[in-house]
Design an enzyme around this catalytic site. Sequence first.
Site, PDB file in Angstrom:
ATOM      1  NE  ARG A   1      -3.979   0.576   1.733  1.00 45.42           N
ATOM      2  CZ  ARG A   1      -5.238   0.727   2.155  1.00 45.42           C
ATOM      3  NH1 ARG A   1      -5.506   1.509   3.178  1.00 45.42           N
ATOM      4  NH2 ARG A   1      -6.218   0.084   1.555  1.00 45.42           N
TER       5      ARG A   1
ATOM      6  CG  HIS B   1      -8.216   0.164  -3.373  1.00 46.65           C
ATOM      7  ND1 HIS B   1      -7.498  -0.929  -2.953  1.00 46.65           N
ATOM      8  CD2 HIS B   1      -8.960   0.560  -2.293  1.00 46.65           C
ATOM      9  CE1 HIS B   1      -7.797  -1.190  -1.687  1.00 46.65           C
ATOM     10  NE2 HIS B   1      -8.675  -0.302  -1.271  1.00 46.65           N
TER      11      HIS B   1
ATOM     12  CD  GLN C   1     -12.958  -1.466  -1.722  1.00 46.09           C
ATOM     13  OE1 GLN C   1     -12.204  -1.410  -0.764  1.00 46.09           O
ATOM     14  NE2 GLN C   1     -14.208  -1.882  -1.607  1.00 46.09           N
TER      15      GLN C   1
ATOM     16  CG  ASP D   1     -13.453   6.544  -1.917  1.00 44.03           C
ATOM     17  OD1 ASP D   1     -13.500   6.473  -0.666  1.00 44.03           O
ATOM     18  OD2 ASP D   1     -12.395   6.422  -2.557  1.00 44.03           O
TER      19      ASP D   1
ATOM     20  CB  CYS E   1     -14.060   1.542  -0.933  1.00 41.46           C
ATOM     21  SG  CYS E   1     -13.622   3.270  -0.747  1.00 41.46           S
TER      22      CYS E   1
ATOM     23  NE  ARG F   1     -10.512  -5.132  -0.360  1.00 46.29           N
ATOM     24  CZ  ARG F   1      -9.794  -4.132   0.183  1.00 46.29           C
ATOM     25  NH1 ARG F   1     -10.412  -3.080   0.686  1.00 46.29           N
ATOM     26  NH2 ARG F   1      -8.468  -4.155   0.162  1.00 46.29           N
TER      27      ARG F   1
HETATM   28  N1   CP Z   1     -11.456   0.004   1.706  1.00 43.36           N
HETATM   29  C1   CP Z   1     -10.219  -0.064   2.233  1.00 43.36           C
HETATM   30  O1   CP Z   1      -9.242  -0.292   1.529  1.00 43.36           O
HETATM   31  O2   CP Z   1     -10.165   0.148   3.574  1.00 43.36           O
HETATM   32  P1   CP Z   1      -8.846   0.346   4.456  1.00 43.36           P
HETATM   33  O3   CP Z   1      -8.238   1.679   4.044  1.00 43.36           O
HETATM   34  O4   CP Z   1      -9.302   0.342   5.876  1.00 43.36           O
HETATM   35  O5   CP Z   1      -7.889  -0.766   4.157  1.00 43.36           O
HETATM   36  N1  NVA Z   2      -9.795   6.801  -2.107  1.00 40.60           N
HETATM   37  C1  NVA Z   2      -9.506   6.416  -0.737  1.00 40.60           C
HETATM   38  C2  NVA Z   2      -9.753   4.960  -0.560  1.00 40.60           C
HETATM   39  C3  NVA Z   2      -9.547   4.442   0.830  1.00 40.60           C
HETATM   40  C4  NVA Z   2      -9.768   2.960   0.936  1.00 40.60           C
HETATM   41  C5  NVA Z   2      -8.080   6.792  -0.408  1.00 40.60           C
HETATM   42  O1  NVA Z   2      -7.184   6.569  -1.244  1.00 40.60           O
HETATM   43  O2  NVA Z   2      -7.850   7.316   0.675  1.00 40.60           O
END
Ligand code: CP
Ligand code: NVA
Length: 289
Positions: A76, A103, A106, A198, A238, A266
Amino acid sequence: MKARPEDFRTALAGKHIAMFFEKPSLRTRLTFEAGICGLGGSVSFVDQRHERLDARETLSDIAHNVERWVSGIVLRTFAHETVEGMAEFANVPVINALSEVEHPCQALADYFTLHEKFGNLKKITLAYVGDGNNVTHSLLLTAALLGSKIRIATPKGYGPSPQILSDAHDVAKDTGASIELMTDPHKAVRGADAVYTDAWVSMGHEHETEQRADIFPPYQVNDQLMAGAAPHAVFMHCLPAHRNEEVTDSVIDSLRSIVFDQAENRMHIQKAILAMLCGKVRQPRSSHA
Ligand code: CP
Ligand code: NVA
């Protein structure tokens, strides 16, 4: 994976997976960790929130160390280039657990959830309303690959990246997917089977919070907006949700909301990804075997 988890208890037996996260996470971290353990594997989580992955040594040197110890790497990151670089340098599979640009885990979980609810994904329309971000990009690419229908409504200047859009259109030519971009959220949700939103401010963009707070309110998913969707329409997010910003409590807590089904899935979808990429996949028997 979801219906018969016991059949896959040893799919990752003897395999160790490393996870490096530069940003916070609830769902992604726990669903990967629970999923890896559920497949009989083991996992190390490396908290990279204090410094970027390549702050101490080059990405290539990190890759050539880590590949000697593990069967897969889950990342990540802020920069998408970090995921691409790791995938280029490491000779073990690299899984994107969210970058600035995409992502994918997701979006795969989301379309699996829609498949459970509606069946044929080619027939459904998903309306995404809000910021054109990493989640939007992955939904767009996944819809294109599946031959599904997606409408995206964002404020002007906050749409998806032209490169991702062009990639999605190329894929859609072969799959018959329908992709529509617009700025009117009411037009996007009209008759839609699913309404998705989102955060207005993604991780790493916190300095834009004030500016975005003036621009995004017309894109809030509330009862009035949901009333324009199909009567059977579901609400998706998400998570994490910023309640009463991009979505009202009345919508996210309603019977239409499937956000916790998405979160559950997930884990199931990531188990499938891990088993395919890092595990002992059962190959279909050839006719000569
Ligand atoms: N939706 C998602 O990726 O959640 P987190 O940021 O908690 O991992
Ligand atoms: N678009 C958001 C998604 C979080 C799961 C971010 O990148 O913060």
